[in-house]
Design an enzyme around this catalytic site. Structure first.
Site: not given
Length: 358
Positions: A144, A252, A255
């Site tokens: 990343d 968050c 999901c």
């Protein structure tokens, strides 16, 4: 060490040894893919054209180097893709924290030490072991840290499929894992891509998104995503999303929390991913009272540190605006006014207004 110039490797055997070494280094899975990302490149360009990247200008800046590995690292023929589980064994229940408006919710991936450094070091160790097997070879490590379509590469390497929430999913491990890559010039045999999608008719992730950021299956508008708002965005958080943020102060996971495939998730065996400074169960007021110096010292070696103190306090101010009113809460908000920046003050004033203290 066997010199490369006097030894032509058996690449099928070498691929097996690489995967074995990867598992020994703590990676949960390792796969090998080529550099053709044509379909994924089209999706990326469409996503950018819609402006879904928000203020992440770097998504545009690198052009096709993100979707064409050989342009980013000339000579690249293969990508060795790995994943590492990160869900801590000992942590407060995520759903319970989200349901406690006085508690601070930090995305599960950021509770422990920064995964970038840990995985990069492990991938470097993997490269060193390959060198011991065949001699010097061309490679570059990514975690990343550069324009890399890591989820697309992992899907093509057989590590899983990209779900409707745009995260990589694995039938045996869910989605609670990090990804990393070794770009290399070794002509290793390719693994079978995980093109079979197992999301079916499920829309749990779409329905659960607090801000409606999953605008369609497999399409996320980052401008609405709480992870983007609390981590990537450096300016004022749009008022329209503040109530929906609840107590989420860094990232968050909603999901992922509702995804049926995560019932198969494996808890990490990596102690460095265990929660630090009780970030899995700390109150909003306690974190809001940290000084800039405390933020720097307590988040040393953490992925959270990169957002900076200003955005940290901004995020918590919004969460305090969503928390139950108390004298202590009002006091800490008022005391922080004028101490960080005008941008933070705007969010503190919003929070105070939510409690009738405008």
């Amino acid at each position: 060490m066997i010199a490369q110039e006097c030894y032509l490797p058996d690449y099928h055997s070498l691929a097996g040894e690489i995967k074995s070494c990867a598992l020994d280094l703590g990676f949960a899975q390792c796969g090998i893919t080529g550099v053709d990302l044509g379909e994924h490149e089209t999706r990326l360009l469409n996503w950018l054209d819609k402006g879904f990247h928000g203020e992440m200008e770097y998504m545009h800046r690198h052009g096709t180097r993100r979707s064409r590995p050989a342009e980013l690292e000339p000579g690249t023929l293969r990508v060795i893709s790995v994943r590492m589980d990160y869900l801590p064994e000992h942590m407060s229940d995520a759903k319970a924290v989200l349901q406690d408006p006085d508690a601070a919710y930090v995305s599960r991936y950021a509770l422990g030490r920064d995964y970038h450094k840990l995985m990069r070091k492990r991938l470097q160790s993997l490269a060193n072991q390959i060198t011991e097997l065949i001699g010097d070879f061309q490679y570059r490590v990514f975690v990343d840290s550069a324009p890399v379509l890591e989820k697309a590469l992992a899907e093509n390497a057989g590590l899983g499929w990209i779900g409707k929430h745009s995260n990589l999913l694995n039938r045996k491990a869910g989605s609670w894992f990090f990804l990393g890559e070794l770009y290399t010039n070794l002509p290793l045999p390719l693994d079978t891509p995980a093109f079979e999608n197992h999301c079916g008719s499920c829309t749990a992730c779409i329905d659960a998104c607090p801000t409606g950021a999953i605008v369609a299956p497999y399409q996320v508008d980052a401008r609405r995503c709480i992870s983007y708002l609390t981590i990537e965005l450096r300016n004022s958080i749009p008022v329209e999303f503040r109530k929906a943020m609840g107590n989420r102060i860094y990232g968050c996971d909603d999901c992922q929390l509702v995804c049926p495939w995560n019932r198969f998730a494996t808890e990490t065996q990596e102690p460095d991913f265990s929660p630090r400074h009780s970030l899995d169960s700390t109150t909003l007021v306690e974190l809001f009272c940290w000084s800039a110096e405390e933020f720097e010292s307590r988040h040393a070696g953490s992925a959270i540190r990169r957002i900076g103190y200003e955005c940290w306090i901004r995020n918590i101010a919004v969460a305090l605006g969503n928390a139950p009113r108390s004298d202590e809460l009002i006091q800490v908000l008022q005391e922080k006014l004028g101490t960080v920046s005008p941008m933070v003050d705007e969010h503190i004033e919003w929070a105070l207004a939510q409690h009738g203290c405008a």
